[in-house]
Each structure stands twice: as C-alpha cells, then as structure tokens.
Design an enzyme around this catalytic site. Structure first.
Site, PDB file in Angstrom:
ATOM      1  N   CYS A  57      36.454  41.813  48.593  1.00 36.15           N
ATOM      2  CA  CYS A  57      36.482  42.819  49.655  1.00 36.15           C
ATOM      3  C   CYS A  57      35.125  43.518  49.752  1.00 36.15           C
ATOM      4  O   CYS A  57      34.176  42.955  50.266  1.00 36.15           O
ATOM      5  CB  CYS A  57      37.635  43.804  49.414  1.00 36.15           C
ATOM      6  SG  CYS A  57      38.040  44.825  50.856  1.00 36.15           S
ATOM      7  N   HIS A  71      42.144  40.207  49.068  1.00 33.98           N
ATOM      8  CA  HIS A  71      42.351  40.572  47.659  1.00 33.98           C
ATOM      9  C   HIS A  71      43.223  39.509  46.991  1.00 33.98           C
ATOM     10  O   HIS A  71      44.448  39.646  46.928  1.00 33.98           O
ATOM     11  CB  HIS A  71      43.019  41.939  47.552  1.00 33.98           C
ATOM     12  CG  HIS A  71      42.137  43.089  47.903  1.00 33.98           C
ATOM     13  ND1 HIS A  71      41.442  43.810  46.957  1.00 33.98           N
ATOM     14  CD2 HIS A  71      41.831  43.646  49.098  1.00 33.98           C
ATOM     15  CE1 HIS A  71      40.744  44.766  47.561  1.00 33.98           C
ATOM     16  NE2 HIS A  71      40.966  44.684  48.859  1.00 33.98           N
ATOM     17  N   GLU A 107      43.798  38.909  44.003  1.00 36.11           N
ATOM     18  CA  GLU A 107      44.489  39.367  42.790  1.00 36.11           C
ATOM     19  C   GLU A 107      45.935  39.752  43.049  1.00 36.11           C
ATOM     20  O   GLU A 107      46.770  39.737  42.124  1.00 36.11           O
ATOM     21  CB  GLU A 107      43.742  40.542  42.154  1.00 36.11           C
ATOM     22  CG  GLU A 107      43.638  41.801  43.005  1.00 36.11           C
ATOM     23  CD  GLU A 107      42.396  41.855  43.864  1.00 36.11           C
ATOM     24  OE1 GLU A 107      42.025  42.967  44.303  1.00 36.11           O
ATOM     25  OE2 GLU A 107      41.788  40.796  44.114  1.00 36.11           O
TER      26      GLU A 107
END
Length: 633
Positions: free
Chosen positions: A425, A586, A588
C-alpha cells in the site's frame, strides 16, 4: 439442531490473549469436524476500528492515561479489513487465519454499533409507545444480533455453523462491558441446556517463584456476581501450572481440576491448540456441549483429523528449524508490534513454508532521516546498520507524513543494493516516489497526501473517494486485479498463477459483500490463454497518478497488475532485481497458516535465498483439504 455457543471472556487484565485462546478453541472444534463461526464484542463507543490510531493512547492521550485508573488502557493495534470492506478488530484476523473462514462486518459488535442499531429502531417506530432502556431492549437486540450472525455460513461448506465462538473484549467488571455481560447471561438461558459453554481467561502471576491464585479467585467472583458461571478457567501464566495451583483454583473457584486449563507461554501462538488438546479439552467440550449428539458428515470428520495432524506437524517442524531469515520492517508504528499484526503473521506463514526461523527488525522510519543524525546520532547509525544488514526490507501501509523520507531512503537502498523489497500500500507508493526521483528525473516527486500543493504529484487522491478522513472514506474490501500482457517475466505472477481464481466463476469482486466465498476456495481455474485474475483486500485513499505511468514504464518500472478499468495501478515489479515488488492492496489480510500470501512468500523466499525452489514447488501444489481448511487452517 440449535446453534451452540462458546463464550470467551477475560479477567484481571485486558490483553491477556483471549483472541488466541478463542481461535485455538475453534481449531480444536474444527478438528473433530464441526463448522465454526466467531463473533467479537468490543465495548468501545466507536462504530468500527476504521478511525483508530494503532498507537491510540500512546500518541494522543498520554497525559490522560497517566492519571487514569482503568485497566482498559492498552493500545488498539491494527485495523483488520474483511471482504465486505468492514474495518474491524484485529482478533477477527486471528479467527480467519486460524479457522480459514470468511467473516463480515456483522461479526464485530461494538458499543457504538449496537447503540446506533437500537436508536435507529426507536426512530423508525419499532418501540412505539415504549420507554427504550438498556434492559431489556439493548440486551435483547444484542442477543438477536448474535443469534442471527451465528447462523450465517462462513466456510466452503456453505452450511450453517454448528457452534459460534463469542469473544467479549476488555475485562469483566468494566463499566462499559456491563450491558454485554447481562445480554450474554440472558443468551445462556435463551440457548438452553448444553448449548452454551463459558471459558474465562485469567492471569496467574508468578512472584518470588510462587504462582499466585488470588487475582483469579477474585476475577471468578466478579464473573459470578454478574450472573455468569464459567465452565472452564483458562489460566495464563509464564510457566506451566503446578498441581497445587490447579487444585487450589479448583477448590476456591468451585470447579473440577480438569476444568482448570493451563495456557503458559509457548514458542509461538501456533502451539496453543496442541497445548489445549493435551490437557483433555476436546473431551470436556464434548461433554459440556453434548457434541456427540450432533450428526457430523464422515468427510468432515476425516478432513478435520487430517488438518489437525498437519497443524501438529507444522508446529513440530517449526521447533526443528535452524536457519534464520532477517527481515527489516520499516514503519511508522513500530513501537507497538500489534500495529502490524497481520503483516507479522504473514511473514511467519511465509517463513514456515520456506523452513526458516523469522527474525524481524522493527525499525522506526524516522530514525533513517537526516534530521535524526543531528538530534540522535546513535539512533541514526544504529538504524542504518540494521537496515544494511537485513536480508529483506518491507515497508508496510500507514498514513501521514511522519517518517516518509526514511521510508524513501530504505526503498532506495533496497533498489540500488539489490536487497529484496516488498512495499504494501503506502510501501508501493514510496517505491514509486523513490523511482521517480532517482531514475525518472522527477526531482520533487511526492504524494498528494504529504504535499497537496506540490507540482509533481506522482501519487494522488482517488477521484471517487472523499478527501475528508472520516469512516469508510477509502477504497475498502475485496477487489480484482488483472495481470497485464507482457508481464510473463514477473516472479509474483508465477507464484500467483497456479492459484489464480475467478470469484464465483465470474471475474468480478465488486459484490464481495454478498457473494464472497470462503478464502482459498478455488471456484474455477483460468485457462492458460487468459491473464490471471486475483482478488485481494484493499484499504487506501491514494493511488499512483496514471499521467506519470508512461514515464515510469519508459525507465523500466512495470505496472504488471491493474484493476478492471485498467487505470488503477495495483502491482509494480522491477525486472532486473532479485525481488522488488509493490502492491496497492493488503495481501496480509488473506494469508493463512498453510497457504501463505504470495507477495509475502516470494519476498521471504528471495530474502532466504530459496525463491527458485519455492517457485518450482508452487507449480506442483495441490489444493489440499475441504471443509474450510482447503489451502489453509
């Protein structure tokens, strides 16, 4: 069959590990073939976690905290984002990672959200003629909410869950949690006999080598005075509980010794489910909740047992791993590691796949800036030494101008010295700014976020997003990214390609809130002639300025992934570098224990020197198990 409930609450102190214990209980229940969902209750007034500073009191309310006696003074940590764009508490990330389920914003209840719900109903005339009160109207609304959400399918079976795990945030006895405690007391009666189990997590401090039980005894009295009666007491301690401690707790808390569970410190949180299982928790859950009365399909029993064995093998392998990979995380909120909890977990998942022990260097980006050299030379030189000796450099997401030039310096070092780099990001935007300044000759390249009046804004505010920093004023949730033509050189594409999916068979993620599948479910394979389409979760307000993309491309910076319109840059990658990748999304948020996020896996593998081996294996991987455990746990 009625839905069963497992409540996890906490006493003595907050931040005691209720989320990990709740998730671990879910893993045990899934290991015997049950379908599990989760709800987190947060007794704060915010509607959601979207506007919270990860450092919270540490940054903005230190004076208040020094004069405040409340136990609820810990910092909040990261904001986790769901498929439907919900910005929620980080514990929902634990639930999704451990249980491989896909939750919605409805699975996170806050004081602000439930009060707003009741007030809106009152304004709509639902309580016409009545005096609306905390009891029974708010408590009834809470019970209705829990029961409704508990029946929503969350895994690949698309079936109603058998059991719902409810985590009550904070500490029982706090003023703000009182309405929730009363609602849960009533829910126990509403659910009926053998359909509700309460696990209370408490602290056993060790003072002068003696395990003290008085805090837990007092905590259990508080819980019982509020109308709840714990069936299990989970005792957090720095060391295994002594038998005398267990017997003493059983006697003074009026439970059997087998109902006192020790949750002592272990090498990693992945060791907690086996720790609970070794203490006979599965038979206890079966007995209290009458789980043997449920009809569980044999296929789910088999897959649960197989996944449980995989989980135990994973923890055993982690204990035997000797080689280390050193990752330098250059961020703004490194004083609180939970600010980057999902990033840390994703690095752990990737390092386990690479058979490496993970060492994270938490580096405050401000320490890399020239101002620090004059103010604190020791901090400056230490930071640069840590950066220069790392095997890989990661710049995660964040907001605000502080520490930005330090991040740019880190990206420059990684690019010039061929050190593996991953920008998430903001980290991708940082890499773009650095490349434009150093390679494209755009000396004053900047982001509109940091310099609204700048003439060379290579990062701009998205036109459809409000510039006012209020709730949900960002691009949120699951979105599609399409790999572009001539991106076959990409290492990241090679990792993604075997698992590229179409959401529900259609390349569209805009309706993720209503059609999102359980993460990891392979809806349909793409044909080799089609460009891979991936779906990842987003949380951003700024993007690469498309006007500068041709200039960057002419100098060697390829944007290999774009959104469906082809105008929004999603993935960048340098050709002549071991691993220099930036992603606007993102990744994750979708990483799982047995299915690491591809950007993180490639990054860690490059840092560990085993990227070629990992890429070769990725083309041979088979999408494993069913029942919500496929490609993950």
């Amino acid at each position: 069959m009625a839905t069963k409930y497992l409540l996890v609450s906490g006493g003595v102190i907050s931040g005691i590990g209720k989320g990990v214990i709740a998730s671990s209980l879910g893993v045990l229940l899934k290991s015997i073939g049950l379908k599990v969902t989760s709800i987190k209750i947060d007794p704060y007034m915010n509607i959601d976690a979207g506007l919270m500073n990860p450092l919270e009191y540490f940054d903005s309310n230190e004076a208040y905290q020094q004069n405040c006696n409340t136990e609820n003074d810990d910092r909040h940590g990261e904001c986790f984002v769901l498929d439907d764009g919900g910005e929620v508490d980080l514990d929902l990330g634990n639930y999704e990672r451990y249980l491989n389920i896909t939750l919605t914003r409805e699975n996170n209840i806050t004081t602000g959200k439930i009060y707003q719900h009741v007030i809106e109903r009152e304004r709509n005339g639902d309580y016409i003629g009545k005096t609306v009160q905390i009891v029974p109207h708010l408590t009834d609304a809470l019970q209705d909410w829990i029961q409704r959400v508990a029946e929503v399918p969350v895994d690949s079976t698309r079936e109603r869950p058998d059991i719902c795990i409810i985590e009550l945030g904070g500490t029982v006895g706090d003023i703000e949690s009182a309405p929730f405690v009363e609602a849960l007391r009533c829910l126990r009666r509403r659910a009926g006999q053998n359909n509700f189990l309460h696990c209370h997590v408490s602290l056993i401090p060790v003072i002068n080598e003696e395990q003290k039980t008085k805090p837990t005894q007092a905590a259990i009295r508080d819980v019982r005075s509020a109308g709840l009666s714990p069936d299990i007491i989970a005792c957090r301690c720095s060391q295994p509980l002594q038998k005398s401690t267990t017997d003493k707790l059983a006697m003074y808390c009026q439970v059997e010794p087998e109902q006192v569970i020790a949750v002592h410190d272990v090498p990693s949180t992945y060791h907690v489910p086996p720790l609970l299982e070794r203490q006979g928790l599965i038979p206890l859950l079966r007995e209290v909740l009458r789980l043997d009365a449920l009809t569980i399909p044999p296929s789910l029993i088999r897959s649960g047992a197989e996944t449980w064995q995989t989980w135990k093998n994973l923890t055993n392998m982690q204990d035997r791993t000797q080689e280390t990979v050193k990752i330098c995380l250059v961020g703004k909120y490194t004083s609180l590691h939970d600010s980057y909890l999902s990033v840390r977990k994703s690095l752990e998942h990737a390092s386990m796949r690479c058979a490496r022990k993970l060492e994270i260097i938490w580096l405050n980006s401000s320490d890399l800036e020239t101002e620090t050299l004059s103010e604190s030379p020791a901090a400056f030189h230490k930071a640069w030494h840590q950066l220069c000796t790392a095997s890989g450099i990661l710049v995660p997401g964040g907001f605000g101008k502080r520490g930005i030039e330090g991040m740019v310096a880190a990206a420059n070092w990684a690019r010039e010295k061929k050190v593996p780099y991953l920008g998430i990001c903001l980290g991708m935007q940082i890499a773009v700014i650095e490349f434009c300044r150093s390679i494209c000759g755009i000396k004053h390249a900047q982001s509109e976020e940091f310099d609204e009046l700048g003439e060379e804004k290579v990062i701009i505010n998205m036109p459809e997003v409000s510039k006012t920093p209020t709730g949900a004023g960002m691009r949120l949730g699951l979105r599609n990214t399409i790999f572009q033509k001539n991106s076959e050189f990409s290492k990241l594409r090679a990792l993604y390609e075997p698992e590229a999916i179409l959401t529900n068979g259609v390349p569209k993620a805009s309706d993720a809130a209503t059609t999102a599948t359980a993460d990891g479910e392979l809806a349909s394979k793409l044909s080799p002639s089609q460009p891979p389409v991936i779906s990842e979760r987003h949380r951003h307000r700024y993007e690469v300025n498309p006007e500068y993309v041709p200039v960057m491309a002419s100098h060697g910076l390829d944007f290999i992934g774009k959104d469906e319109s082809g105008e929004r840059m999603e993935i960048m990658e340098l050709k002549d570098h071991p691993w220099f990748v930036g992603v606007q999304y993102h990744p994750e948020y979708l990483s799982r224990v047995l299915r690491p996020s591809m950007p993180y896996l490639g990054f860690v593998a490059a840092a560990a020197g085993c990227l070629d081996e990992v890429m070769a294996k990725s083309t041979k991987m088979v999408n494993g198990l069913v029942h919500g455990f496929n490609n993950g746990v």
